[in-house]
Design an enzyme around this catalytic site. Structure first.
Site, PDB file in Angstrom:
ATOM      1  N   CYS A   1      48.997  37.187  33.660  1.00  7.50           N
ATOM      2  CA  CYS A   1      48.580  37.726  34.962  1.00  7.50           C
ATOM      3  C   CYS A   1      47.730  36.746  35.770  1.00  7.50           C
ATOM      4  O   CYS A   1      47.460  36.992  36.945  1.00  7.50           O
ATOM      5  CB  CYS A   1      47.790  39.019  34.759  1.00  7.50           C
ATOM      6  SG  CYS A   1      48.573  40.159  33.615  1.00  7.50           S
TER       7      CYS A   1
ATOM      8  N   HIS B   1      40.708  41.867  40.150  1.00 10.09           N
ATOM      9  CA  HIS B   1      41.932  41.944  39.344  1.00 10.09           C
ATOM     10  C   HIS B   1      42.347  43.405  39.254  1.00 10.09           C
ATOM     11  O   HIS B   1      43.511  43.731  39.411  1.00 10.09           O
ATOM     12  CB  HIS B   1      41.690  41.333  37.969  1.00 10.09           C
ATOM     13  CG  HIS B   1      42.925  41.179  37.150  1.00 10.09           C
ATOM     14  ND1 HIS B   1      44.042  40.504  37.602  1.00 10.09           N
ATOM     15  CD2 HIS B   1      43.235  41.619  35.892  1.00 10.09           C
ATOM     16  CE1 HIS B   1      44.985  40.531  36.662  1.00 10.09           C
ATOM     17  NE2 HIS B   1      44.513  41.202  35.625  1.00 10.09           N
TER      18      HIS B   1
ATOM     19  N   GLU C   1      35.802  43.876  33.824  1.00  6.94           N
ATOM     20  CA  GLU C   1      35.667  43.121  35.072  1.00  6.94           C
ATOM     21  C   GLU C   1      34.369  43.479  35.789  1.00  6.94           C
ATOM     22  O   GLU C   1      33.704  42.610  36.363  1.00  6.94           O
ATOM     23  CB  GLU C   1      36.869  43.378  35.977  1.00  6.94           C
ATOM     24  CG  GLU C   1      36.878  42.510  37.221  1.00  6.94           C
ATOM     25  CD  GLU C   1      38.155  42.615  38.026  1.00  6.94           C
ATOM     26  OE1 GLU C   1      38.387  41.742  38.881  1.00  6.94           O
ATOM     27  OE2 GLU C   1      38.926  43.581  37.815  1.00  6.94           O
TER      28      GLU C   1
ATOM     29  N   LYS D   1      45.762  45.910  44.156  1.00  6.00           N
ATOM     30  CA  LYS D   1      46.842  46.383  43.283  1.00  6.00           C
ATOM     31  C   LYS D   1      47.062  47.880  43.438  1.00  6.00           C
ATOM     32  O   LYS D   1      48.146  48.387  43.112  1.00  6.00           O
ATOM     33  CB  LYS D   1      46.521  46.062  41.824  1.00  6.00           C
ATOM     34  CG  LYS D   1      46.709  44.612  41.427  1.00  6.00           C
ATOM     35  CD  LYS D   1      46.487  44.415  39.938  1.00  6.00           C
ATOM     36  CE  LYS D   1      46.690  42.968  39.526  1.00  6.00           C
ATOM     37  NZ  LYS D   1      45.609  42.088  39.975  1.00  6.00           N
TER      38      LYS D   1
ATOM     39  N   HIS E   1      51.044  45.818  40.211  1.00 10.62           N
ATOM     40  CA  HIS E   1      50.682  44.563  39.541  1.00 10.62           C
ATOM     41  C   HIS E   1      51.882  43.621  39.529  1.00 10.62           C
ATOM     42  O   HIS E   1      52.834  43.821  38.782  1.00 10.62           O
ATOM     43  CB  HIS E   1      50.216  44.862  38.113  1.00 10.62           C
ATOM     44  CG  HIS E   1      49.541  43.711  37.437  1.00 10.62           C
ATOM     45  ND1 HIS E   1      49.649  42.408  37.865  1.00 10.62           N
ATOM     46  CD2 HIS E   1      48.736  43.669  36.329  1.00 10.62           C
ATOM     47  CE1 HIS E   1      48.953  41.622  37.070  1.00 10.62           C
ATOM     48  NE2 HIS E   1      48.392  42.356  36.141  1.00 10.62           N
TER      49      HIS E   1
ATOM     50  N   PHE F   1      46.747  38.583  30.059  1.00 12.38           N
ATOM     51  CA  PHE F   1      46.983  38.773  28.630  1.00 12.38           C
ATOM     52  C   PHE F   1      46.790  37.430  27.917  1.00 12.38           C
ATOM     53  O   PHE F   1      47.149  36.372  28.434  1.00 12.38           O
ATOM     54  CB  PHE F   1      48.414  39.258  28.384  1.00 12.38           C
ATOM     55  CG  PHE F   1      48.591  40.753  28.481  1.00 12.38           C
ATOM     56  CD1 PHE F   1      47.626  41.569  29.046  1.00 12.38           C
ATOM     57  CD2 PHE F   1      49.756  41.347  27.999  1.00 12.38           C
ATOM     58  CE1 PHE F   1      47.808  42.931  29.132  1.00 12.38           C
ATOM     59  CE2 PHE F   1      49.945  42.719  28.081  1.00 12.38           C
ATOM     60  CZ  PHE F   1      48.970  43.512  28.642  1.00 12.38           C
TER      61      PHE F   1
END
Length: 418
Positions: A167, A308, A319, A340, A345, A406
């Site tokens: 990502c 994010h 986050e 998002k 995403h 990830f």
């Protein structure tokens, strides 16, 4: 020696909320969601039946010959569309970038294409088998095929890279583009990301991981709800975004419109878990600190942070902890939002589209909203100002955007007015 400065002179986007920058920004600005029920395959047997699909897209609208576009994968078509828009927006012609001082850097997060799925189906079908694999399968399943096609289309002879850091791929592509221009290896870089992972296998794989929400099939627009206590997983989306990065003096010399300066970049690795971020957000915090040091700026110089914000339990709390570590008490004064919630995403393109939207936010002095944020998850520390449900006008001189992928890949970019 004075460090070469890098500026943004063109923007391009293809997303679930619009097939260009203008439409994508207007949708996000007004809290319009692009998440719908899946139409790209029959999802009736899937637990997850929603995604952020790109709608009514064709390269015919960009003047690309149909004989050429039919030989491209879906993710390549998206990158081509975003690149053509960005190049045009920058006021560049093919002859301006058909050289060895222009390059292209593309982030691809997953790359599981419908073409690959179709080829496997034919290969495993006893009635067809190996001899029925489509002849273009080999190039179509290469992650670098997208950047290669754009380079061929424009005659770009400089460096062409494809990055895959999950990502964080789109953000890391911007960071590498920044470094390549600073070093003098490029004068212009088409930097961004692309992905097209809405296939039966891809959705099924992330469903098996319990990473995607399956609770909002009857109301897709409510599914992505970052920082909300009722969030239950992210929503897969597709698309592309490209920023034209250019050396400042080069841009000035040709009279280019300059949107912003790409002032800093930082990256780090959690070295913690293959899918989950470190719960204290320390890895992301390290990437942010490096970005600020690279930009020669302080956290208090930022007015807007594009999160994010995946709408997963693990990401949103980590986050938030990251922001509190980096910004301290100023975190409570910072304007934050996760776009998002509108786009879904976009994986490899996520960091790139969020950089585009951050540039637009700075240009218009407007913070887009985090939609579907009805009950902040205070129990897990989500107590900052995430701009719930309605955007706001305020002066924005500088923005930061982080991507947390990830495998613990963290990337952060800082953009500022020039």
């Amino acid at each position: 020696m004075t460090q070469r400065r890098v500026v943004v002179t063109g923007l391009g986007a293809v997303s679930s909320v619009g097939n260009n920058v203008k439409d994508s920004w207007e949708a996000v600005k007004n809290g319009k969601c692009g998440i719908t029920n899946i139409t790209l395959f029959d999802a009736s047997k899937h637990q997850v039946q929603i995604a952020g699909e790109v709608k009514n897209f064709t390269l015919d609208d960009y003047g690309v010959d149909h004989k050429l576009s039919r030989k491209m994968s879906r993710m390549t078509k998206f990158l081509m569309g975003a690149s053509i828009e960005a190049v045009k927006d920058a006021g560049l012609e093919k002859e301006d970038i058909a050289n060895d001082t222009t390059g292209i850097i593309t982030g691809v997060g997953v790359g599981l294409s419908s073409e690959l799925e179709t080829a496997y189906q034919k290969y495993l079908d006893p009635n067809s088998g190996v001899n029925r694999i489509p002849p273009l399968t080999a190039p179509l399943i290469l992650n670098n095929e997208a950047a290669a096609n754009v380079a061929i289309y424009y005659g770009i002879h400089g460096s062409s890279y494809t990055l895959s850091t999950a990502c964080a791929s789109g953000t890391d592509a911007l960071g590498l583009g920044l470094d390549m221009i600073r070093s003098g290896r490029m004068d212009i870089c088409l930097a961004g990301g692309t992905d097209a992972n809405i296939t039966g296998f891809s959705i099924g794989a992330y469903q098996a991981l319990s990473a995607l929400t399956n609770k909002y099939n009857d109301c897709p627009e409510k599914a992505c709800r970052p920082f909300d206590k009722d969030r239950s997983g992210f929503v897969m989306a597709e698309g592309s975004a490209v920023l034209i990065l250019e050396e400042y003096e080069h841009a000035k010399a040709r009279g280019a419109h300059i949107y912003a300066e790409l002032a800093g970049y930082g990256s780090s690795s959690d070295a913690y878990h293959i899918t989950a971020p470190n719960t204290d957000g320390s890895g992301g915090a390290e990437a942010m600190k490096k970005a600020f040091a690279d930009a020669g700026m302080k956290p208090e110089d930022i007015q807007y942070y594009n999160a994010h914000g995946t709408s997963t339990a693990a990401n949103d709390s980590a986050e938030t902890a990251m922001l509190k570590t980096v910004f301290g008490d100023y975190a409570y004064k910072l304007h934050i939002s996760s776009t998002k919630s509108e786009t879904g995403h976009m994986i490899g393109a996520a960091g790139a589209i969020e950089a585009v939207l951050s540039v637009k936010a700075m240009e218009e002095n407007f913070v887009p909203p985090t939609i579907n944020l009805e009950n902040p998850d205070l129990e897990h520390g989500c107590d900052l100002d995430y701009t719930p449900n309605k955007g706001l006008s305020c002066e924005i001189k500088a923005v930061a955007s982080c991507s947390l992928g990830f495998g613990g890949h963290n990337g952060c970019v800082i953009l500022k007015k020039i």
